[in-house]
Design a protein around this motif. Structure first.
Motif, short mmCIF file in Angstrom:
data_model
loop_
_atom_site.label_atom_id
_atom_site.label_comp_id
_atom_site.label_asym_id
_atom_site.label_seq_id
_atom_site.Cartn_x
_atom_site.Cartn_y
_atom_site.Cartn_z
N GLY A 74 0.73 -1.20 -0.09
CA GLY A 74 0.01 0.10 -0.07
C GLY A 74 0.82 1.03 -0.07
O GLY A 74 1.96 1.17 -0.25
N ALA A 75 0.23 2.36 0.18
CA ALA A 75 0.98 3.75 0.15
C ALA A 75 1.66 4.08 1.56
O ALA A 75 2.76 4.41 1.71
CB ALA A 75 0.00 4.70 -0.50
N PRO A 96 3.16 3.09 -3.40
CA PRO A 96 2.27 4.09 -3.83
C PRO A 96 2.04 4.06 -5.19
O PRO A 96 0.91 4.65 -5.69
CB PRO A 96 2.76 5.63 -3.11
CG PRO A 96 4.14 5.24 -3.02
CD PRO A 96 4.20 3.74 -2.65
N GLU A 97 3.03 3.71 -5.79
CA GLU A 97 2.62 3.88 -7.43
C GLU A 97 1.71 2.84 -7.89
O GLU A 97 0.96 2.79 -9.04
CB GLU A 97 4.23 3.29 -8.08
CG GLU A 97 5.25 4.24 -7.98
CD GLU A 97 6.04 3.59 -6.54
OE1 GLU A 97 7.34 3.96 -6.76
OE2 GLU A 97 5.39 2.89 -5.79
N GLY A 151 2.60 14.38 -3.63
CA GLY A 151 3.47 12.95 -3.70
C GLY A 151 2.81 12.27 -4.91
O GLY A 151 1.91 12.76 -5.82
N PHE A 152 2.92 11.02 -4.89
CA PHE A 152 2.25 9.98 -6.04
C PHE A 152 0.81 10.36 -6.10
O PHE A 152 0.18 10.18 -7.19
CB PHE A 152 2.62 8.71 -5.60
CG PHE A 152 4.05 8.24 -5.79
CD1 PHE A 152 4.61 8.02 -7.21
CD2 PHE A 152 4.85 8.00 -4.57
CE1 PHE A 152 6.02 7.61 -7.30
CE2 PHE A 152 6.05 7.72 -4.91
CZ PHE A 152 6.80 7.42 -6.25
N TYR A 174 6.78 20.01 2.20
CA TYR A 174 8.24 19.50 1.98
C TYR A 174 8.73 19.41 0.59
O TYR A 174 9.92 19.04 0.50
CB TYR A 174 8.04 18.18 2.62
CG TYR A 174 7.82 18.09 4.04
CD1 TYR A 174 8.51 18.70 5.15
CD2 TYR A 174 6.43 17.70 4.49
CE1 TYR A 174 8.18 18.68 6.29
CE2 TYR A 174 6.12 18.07 5.76
CZ TYR A 174 6.85 18.24 6.75
OH TYR A 174 6.22 18.36 7.94
N LYS A 175 7.93 20.18 -0.35
CA LYS A 175 8.55 20.37 -1.74
C LYS A 175 8.39 21.61 -2.11
O LYS A 175 7.41 22.43 -2.01
CB LYS A 175 7.67 19.32 -2.51
CG LYS A 175 7.81 17.69 -2.37
CD LYS A 175 7.05 17.00 -3.52
CE LYS A 175 7.46 15.48 -3.48
NZ LYS A 175 6.47 14.89 -4.55
#
Length: 308
Positions: A74-75, A96-97, A151-152, A174-175
């Motif tokens: 899972g993620a 997560p992909e 994120g993903f 965080y990005k």
């Protein structure tokens, strides 16, 4: 050289075992194992593969004297004591992909259902009520969709929104520098000013637990449609109901809740009000659990074993 062993202690797609064995692992598939059974056997394994059946905590990690990695199908990694595992030198794998498409499509389905009153109108027609005016929808076209966490999951949600001719913005603490053809990076101040739709795609951490409360919703300048396909504990459910009552939330799509599964969920003080509210659509933490993602998650996870 000793053959490395993996314990599958939860229900994973069979492809994980097949691919892991191709890499030379000895894989024992015991999906019915309880935590007690796992504790008794884990010292014999180099890796463990799980979903969410039980928490991989300090007790289990201490019992796993030879454990080299934990593979989470899972993620999220919130059911694993990440810090303690890292301190023990145990690597963490997740996938997560494998379910990002499922989550993105589920979120869009919830959003369109809310904006077009599909839950309410379906119920009414089934009960002999033909109310066209009371069920007029609003269009997604031209609106601003704000994504929290890029994120993903957030990235795939943005990609799938492209054909709806919406303005997609995203905030990620965080990005930085992630603006692209699908999304514009913004500050949280811009999110609360511009958003017509707010969708959460962040992990559950100490920082995010109960992050979305009455004060959080208070800052939004326009009424919003609200989606949570991330983790239920991020959001205070009573605050969602209050924001709906105040007109700050036009509709809420919740795939996850603070407490999940019966009978525990029915004992929550907010549950009766939640299920009675026709501006809320609920699903049982299934956004990332499509027929296709069941296999893809295990394929992704097995592929990451190659890098160990």
């Amino acid at each position: 050289m000793q053959q490395k062993r993996i314990l599958i202690a939860d229900f994973l797609h069979p492809v994980f075992k097949v691919e892991a064995e191709k890499l030379g692992y000895k894989v024992d598939d015991f999906p019915h194992y309880s935590k007690e059974q796992t504790l008794a056997e884990i010292a014999n394994y180099h890796g463990i593969a799980v979903r969410t059946k039980f928490r991989i905590d300090k007790e289990l990690i201490d019992a796993a004297s030879g454990l080299e990695f934990i593979a989470r199908a899972g993620a999220g990694l919130d059911n694993i004591d990440e810090a303690y595992a890292a301190a023990k030198g145990i690597k963490l794998l997740n996938a997560p992909e494998g379910n990002r498409d499922a989550v993105a499509e589920h979120a869009i389905g919830m959003l369109l259902s809310l904006m077009n009153n599909l839950r309410k109108s379906d119920f009414e027609v089934r009960n002999g009520i033909w109310d066209r005016e009371g069920n007029r929808g609003v269009e997604l076209n031209g609106r601003t969709v704000a994504i929290i966490g890029y994120g993903f999951m957030g990235q795939r949600f943005a990609r799938k929104l492209k054909s709806f001719d919406v303005n997609v913005i995203a905030y990620d603490k965080y990005k930085t520098g992630f603006s692209d053809e699908y999304v514009t990076e913004v500050s949280m101040e811009q999110v609360v000013k511009q958003a017509d739709v707010l969708s959460l795609h962040i992990p559950l951490t100490r920082e995010t637990r109960q992050m979305v409360d009455e004060e959080y919703f208070f800052h939004f300048k326009k009424p919003i449609f609200f989606l949570n396909t991330a983790r239920g504990e991020i959001v205070n459910t009573r605050s969602v109901l209050t924001a709906i009552q105040q007109g700050k939330i036009l509709g809420a799509g919740l795939d996850v809740l603070e407490v999940e599964k019966f009978p525990g969920i029915a004992d929550q003080s907010w549950f009766a009000d939640l299920v009675a509210n026709d501006k809320v659509i609920l699903s049982p933490h299934v956004a990332g659990w499509s027929v296709e993602s069941y296999r893809k998650i295990s394929e992704v996870l097995a592929n990451k074993l190659k890098d160990l």
